[in-house]
Scaffold this motif. Structure first.
Motif, PDB file in Angstrom:
ATOM      1  N   ILE A  38       0.837  -1.204   0.000  1.00  0.00           N
ATOM      2  CA  ILE A  38       0.000   0.000   0.000  1.00  0.00           C
ATOM      3  C   ILE A  38       0.871   1.254   0.000  1.00  0.00           C
ATOM      4  N   ASN A  39       1.861   1.303   0.882  1.00  0.00           N
ATOM      5  CA  ASN A  39       2.753   2.469   0.904  1.00  0.00           C
ATOM      6  C   ASN A  39       3.525   2.605  -0.396  1.00  0.00           C
ATOM      7  N   ARG A  40       3.942   1.491  -0.962  1.00  0.00           N
ATOM      8  CA  ARG A  40       4.706   1.551  -2.210  1.00  0.00           C
ATOM      9  C   ARG A  40       3.846   2.115  -3.344  1.00  0.00           C
ATOM     10  N   LEU A  41       2.602   1.698  -3.416  1.00  0.00           N
ATOM     11  CA  LEU A  41       1.706   2.225  -4.447  1.00  0.00           C
ATOM     12  C   LEU A  41       1.466   3.720  -4.246  1.00  0.00           C
ATOM     13  N   LYS A  42       1.283   4.139  -3.004  1.00  0.00           N
ATOM     14  CA  LYS A  42       1.098   5.568  -2.721  1.00  0.00           C
ATOM     15  C   LYS A  42       2.323   6.365  -3.165  1.00  0.00           C
ATOM     16  N   GLN A  43       3.523   5.805  -2.977  1.00  0.00           N
ATOM     17  CA  GLN A  43       4.736   6.503  -3.409  1.00  0.00           C
ATOM     18  C   GLN A  43       4.734   6.723  -4.918  1.00  0.00           C
ATOM     19  N   HIS A  44       4.319   5.708  -5.657  1.00  0.00           N
ATOM     20  CA  HIS A  44       4.284   5.843  -7.119  1.00  0.00           C
ATOM     21  C   HIS A  44       3.177   6.787  -7.580  1.00  0.00           C
ATOM     22  N   VAL A  45       2.048   6.753  -6.931  1.00  0.00           N
ATOM     23  CA  VAL A  45       0.899   7.559  -7.354  1.00  0.00           C
ATOM     24  C   VAL A  45       0.996   8.990  -6.827  1.00  0.00           C
ATOM     25  N   LEU A  46       1.266   9.146  -5.541  1.00  0.00           N
ATOM     26  CA  LEU A  46       1.196  10.454  -4.895  1.00  0.00           C
ATOM     27  C   LEU A  46       2.545  11.116  -4.654  1.00  0.00           C
ATOM     28  N   GLY A  47       3.609  10.347  -4.743  1.00  0.00           N
ATOM     29  CA  GLY A  47       4.936  10.892  -4.472  1.00  0.00           C
ATOM     30  C   GLY A  47       5.388  10.516  -3.077  1.00  0.00           C
ATOM     31  N   THR A  48       6.631  10.857  -2.774  1.00  0.00           N
ATOM     32  CA  THR A  48       7.236  10.460  -1.507  1.00  0.00           C
ATOM     33  C   THR A  48       8.469  11.312  -1.268  1.00  0.00           C
ATOM     34  N   HIS A  49       9.264  10.958  -0.299  1.00  0.00           N
ATOM     35  CA  HIS A  49      10.516  11.643   0.004  1.00  0.00           C
ATOM     36  C   HIS A  49      11.373  11.724  -1.254  1.00  0.00           C
ATOM     37  N   THR A  50      12.098  12.793  -1.407  1.00  0.00           N
ATOM     38  CA  THR A  50      12.872  13.021  -2.640  1.00  0.00           C
ATOM     39  C   THR A  50      13.924  11.956  -2.920  1.00  0.00           C
ATOM     40  N   LYS A  51      14.379  11.230  -1.904  1.00  0.00           N
ATOM     41  CA  LYS A  51      15.425  10.222  -2.103  1.00  0.00           C
ATOM     42  C   LYS A  51      14.872   8.825  -2.381  1.00  0.00           C
ATOM     43  N   THR A  52      13.554   8.653  -2.301  1.00  0.00           N
ATOM     44  CA  THR A  52      12.929   7.353  -2.567  1.00  0.00           C
ATOM     45  C   THR A  52      12.584   7.248  -4.046  1.00  0.00           C
ATOM     46  N   TYR A  53      13.054   6.189  -4.691  1.00  0.00           N
ATOM     47  CA  TYR A  53      12.770   5.991  -6.108  1.00  0.00           C
ATOM     48  C   TYR A  53      11.293   5.665  -6.309  1.00  0.00           C
ATOM     49  N   ALA A  54      10.610   6.504  -7.096  1.00  0.00           N
ATOM     50  CA  ALA A  54       9.189   6.298  -7.374  1.00  0.00           C
ATOM     51  C   ALA A  54       8.823   7.075  -8.634  1.00  0.00           C
ATOM     52  N   LEU A  55       7.746   6.658  -9.290  1.00  0.00           N
ATOM     53  CA  LEU A  55       7.287   7.337 -10.506  1.00  0.00           C
ATOM     54  C   LEU A  55       6.698   8.716 -10.220  1.00  0.00           C
TER      55      LEU A  55
END
Length: 164
Positions: free
Chosen positions: A100-117
């Motif tokens: 769930i957190n991983r999907l949120k990172q890809h969809v909504l964004g996350t910390h600048t150092k975490t690789y995500a779309l």
């Protein structure tokens, strides 16, 4: 001479080839993410091993590819690598800890150092995320992801083996 590493890898590859998803969930960008997570969040709880495939729906892969290249070059955020070929498959990933957190990172964004779309920042159009859950070890999950990534050739992220 014993080949324990190779023997274990061959064993895991045999399991990976035979593995089928226990469940498949589809999230569409037309759906409300919070409602989707309310409906399926308990089934996708922590420690659920899952592979997710993010696809562009009815879009223009070349345009999307160019848009992501511009986004990545204009920001100082960690983003997946850019593959040389546009594709309707944007990304293939996995999580064995917190899907769930991983999907949120890809969809909504996350910390600048975490690789995500970080789709919210640059993507225009519709997308779909297919989530496949598995009852396998993290080593086998990685092999399944590697195989899917190699086969589907996503526009962004790795396109094959992570470390095998």
């Amino acid at each position: 001479m014993k080949h324990q590493y190779l023997d274990e890898l061959i064993h895991d590859c045999k399991i990976a080839k035979q593995s089928k998803p226990t469940n498949i969930y589809i999230y569409s960008s037309n759906d409300n993410l919070e409602i989707f997570l309310t409906l399926y969040g308990k089934k996708l709880k922590n420690n659920t091993s899952a592979i997710y495939i993010i696809k562009e729906i009815n879009g223009n892969p070349k345009e999307t590819h160019s848009r992501f290249i511009r986004f990545k070059s204009n920001n100082e955020m960690a983003c997946p690598k850019i593959n040389p070929h546009p594709s309707e498959v944007l990304y293939v990933g996995s999580s064995s800890k917190n899907i769930i957190n991983r999907l949120k990172q890809h969809v909504l964004g996350t910390h600048t150092k975490t690789y995500a779309l970080r789709l919210i920042n640059w993507f225009q159009g519709d997308y779909e995320i297919e989530i496949r859950t598995y009852s396998v070890s993290s080593n086998v999950l990685q092999l399944i992801e590697d195989d899917l990534s190699y086969t589907l050739r996503p526009a962004f992220g790795k396109t094959g083996s992570n470390n095998k």
